[in-house]
Design an enzyme around this catalytic site. Structure first.
Site, PDB file in Angstrom:
ATOM      1  N   GLY A  11       0.812  -1.216   0.000  1.00 52.88           N
ATOM      2  CA  GLY A  11       0.000   0.000   0.000  1.00 52.88           C
ATOM      3  C   GLY A  11       0.841   1.258   0.000  1.00 52.88           C
ATOM      4  O   GLY A  11       0.474   2.278  -0.597  1.00 52.88           O
ATOM      5  N   ASN A  12       2.018   1.192   0.653  1.00 51.53           N
ATOM      6  CA  ASN A  12       2.900   2.360   0.685  1.00 51.53           C
ATOM      7  C   ASN A  12       3.479   2.682  -0.688  1.00 51.53           C
ATOM      8  O   ASN A  12       3.813   3.828  -0.969  1.00 51.53           O
ATOM      9  CB  ASN A  12       4.042   2.125   1.685  1.00 51.53           C
ATOM     10  CG  ASN A  12       3.579   2.268   3.118  1.00 51.53           C
ATOM     11  OD1 ASN A  12       3.137   3.326   3.533  1.00 51.53           O
ATOM     12  ND2 ASN A  12       3.648   1.189   3.871  1.00 51.53           N
ATOM     13  N   LYS A 131      -0.927  -2.741  16.701  1.00 52.13           N
ATOM     14  CA  LYS A 131      -0.772  -2.172  15.358  1.00 52.13           C
ATOM     15  C   LYS A 131      -1.275  -0.726  15.343  1.00 52.13           C
ATOM     16  O   LYS A 131      -2.482  -0.477  15.418  1.00 52.13           O
ATOM     17  CB  LYS A 131      -1.563  -3.010  14.366  1.00 52.13           C
ATOM     18  CG  LYS A 131      -1.542  -2.500  12.935  1.00 52.13           C
ATOM     19  CD  LYS A 131      -0.213  -2.731  12.269  1.00 52.13           C
ATOM     20  CE  LYS A 131      -0.281  -2.383  10.787  1.00 52.13           C
ATOM     21  NZ  LYS A 131       1.040  -2.511  10.148  1.00 52.13           N
ATOM     22  N   LYS A 217      -1.008  -7.914   5.226  1.00 50.05           N
ATOM     23  CA  LYS A 217      -1.342  -8.306   3.860  1.00 50.05           C
ATOM     24  C   LYS A 217      -0.448  -9.415   3.323  1.00 50.05           C
ATOM     25  O   LYS A 217      -0.871 -10.213   2.493  1.00 50.05           O
ATOM     26  CB  LYS A 217      -1.354  -7.102   2.928  1.00 50.05           C
ATOM     27  CG  LYS A 217      -0.019  -6.522   2.531  1.00 50.05           C
ATOM     28  CD  LYS A 217       0.380  -6.890   1.104  1.00 50.05           C
ATOM     29  CE  LYS A 217       1.592  -6.135   0.618  1.00 50.05           C
ATOM     30  NZ  LYS A 217       2.778  -6.164   1.438  1.00 50.05           N
ATOM     31  N   LYS A 279       7.429 -10.238   5.786  1.00 42.92           N
ATOM     32  CA  LYS A 279       7.477 -10.762   4.411  1.00 42.92           C
ATOM     33  C   LYS A 279       8.225 -12.099   4.371  1.00 42.92           C
ATOM     34  O   LYS A 279       7.811 -13.032   3.678  1.00 42.92           O
ATOM     35  CB  LYS A 279       8.160  -9.743   3.487  1.00 42.92           C
ATOM     36  CG  LYS A 279       7.476  -8.387   3.455  1.00 42.92           C
ATOM     37  CD  LYS A 279       8.202  -7.408   2.556  1.00 42.92           C
ATOM     38  CE  LYS A 279       7.707  -5.977   2.771  1.00 42.92           C
ATOM     39  NZ  LYS A 279       6.260  -5.825   2.694  1.00 42.92           N
TER      40      LYS A 279
END
Length: 317
Positions: A11-12, A131, A217, A279
């Site tokens: 998204g960034n 978060k 995500k 990730k």
């Protein structure tokens, strides 16, 4: 049908800097990413796209907060902000890909699936939300909002003020996986699980309730890749390759590493918790459950990375 590849867009990466964060700016970035994805489709790969929405959810929450402060409008629950941004970003990617395919004469259709992702009520993250989401507030503002929403939690963040923190539970099931599979089999490029998916908890055999949380995500993409039998998972990030000793004189880029080598690097704490580590953990989960390879690279390297000429490739052995 070619090899099934799932590509996670950050998204960034769609909000390149603070001065270029309008919807038009975001769409421009989406169009650039669409070129890279179209290159892969042109090479014969069947592609599924997921995306992040961290900045976009923050913007949506801030709009709600301002509307509430100025005119007393009802605030929108976080779960709905996730759903709204999933639809908005999905629309942009869908349109950009459709237009890019038309320019190239590629006979491919694109569809976005509003995707619910099941999490567990018992996930420990619900007891200890960590978060940060949305804007920074003064202590007085945070206390006023907490008085209105007793279940909200705020923390002091980096000396810049107070931010709301929400749970980030692990995904356990992709609710719309069968619909996604059907569209893949029909030859569509599918956009799904945007922003990690809309978090829901099971309330009965086939019933769900939305819950305020943010799902990572990359973990959601890894789970979706497993459930649709993708052979390759690609996670895009801001760097062309994963590095060890990142930012130090001895920094070393990794071209191909095995599961065991990757686990050793994790144990040695080479990967930052807030950025590369999730990730890597999502990559290991995918490879240990079903997949054959993971590629981590930046969006502009996708065309070369998919054929082994760029990026970091994590393989089973």
């Amino acid at each position: 049908m070619g090899e099934l590849v799932i590509v996670a867009i950050g998204g960034n990466s769609l909000v390149r800097d603070n001065g270029r964060d309008s919807i038009a700016d975001q769409y421009e970035a989406v169009c650039e990413t669409a070129i890279n994805i179209a290159d892969m489709v042109e090479q014969g790969f069947q592609v599924v796209v997921t995306h992040g929405n961290g900045p976009q959810v923050g913007f949506a929450m801030r709009r709600c907060e301002i509307a509430h402060e100025v005119s007393g409008m009802t605030t929108i629950p976080l779960v709905n902000c996730v759903a709204d941004t999933q639809g908005g970003i999905g629309y942009q990617i869908q349109q950009a890909l459709t237009n890019e395919f038309a320019k190239r004469g590629i006979a491919k259709k694109v569809a976005s699936i509003i995707t619910q992702v099941e999490v567990s009520k018992e996930d420990p993250n619900f007891q200890n939300p960590t978060k940060p989401v949305g804007s920074f507030f003064t202590l007085e503002q945070a206390e006023a909002m907490k008085a209105e929403h007793p279940d909200w939690v705020f923390i002091e963040d980096s000396g810049r003020g107070y931010r709301r923190v929400v749970p980030s539970p692990k995904p356990i099931d992709i609710v719309e996986k069968e619909a996604i599979r059907s569209l893949i089999e029909a030859g569509y490029v599918v956009i799904a699980a945007g922003g990690g998916g809309i978090p829901v908890v099971k309330t009965g055999e086939n019933t769900y309730d939305g819950i305020d949380a943010v799902i990572d995500k990359d973990f959601a993409t890894s789970l979706l890749a497993e459930q649709i039998d993708a052979q390759t998972l690609i996670i895009t990030t801001g760097v062309p390759q994963v590095c060890i000793h990142f930012g130090k004189p001895e920094q070393k880029a990794l071209e191909q590493i095995t599961i065991e080598e990757t686990k050793q690097y994790v144990q040695e704490e080479h990967f930052a918790k807030g950025s590369m580590l999730p990730k890597i953990e999502a990559s290991l989960s995918f490879l240990e459950h079903r997949g054959s390879r993971v590629i981590i690279t930046n969006p502009e390297s996708l065309k070369d990375a998919i054929v082994g000429k760029a990026g970091t490739h994590i393989v089973k052995q």
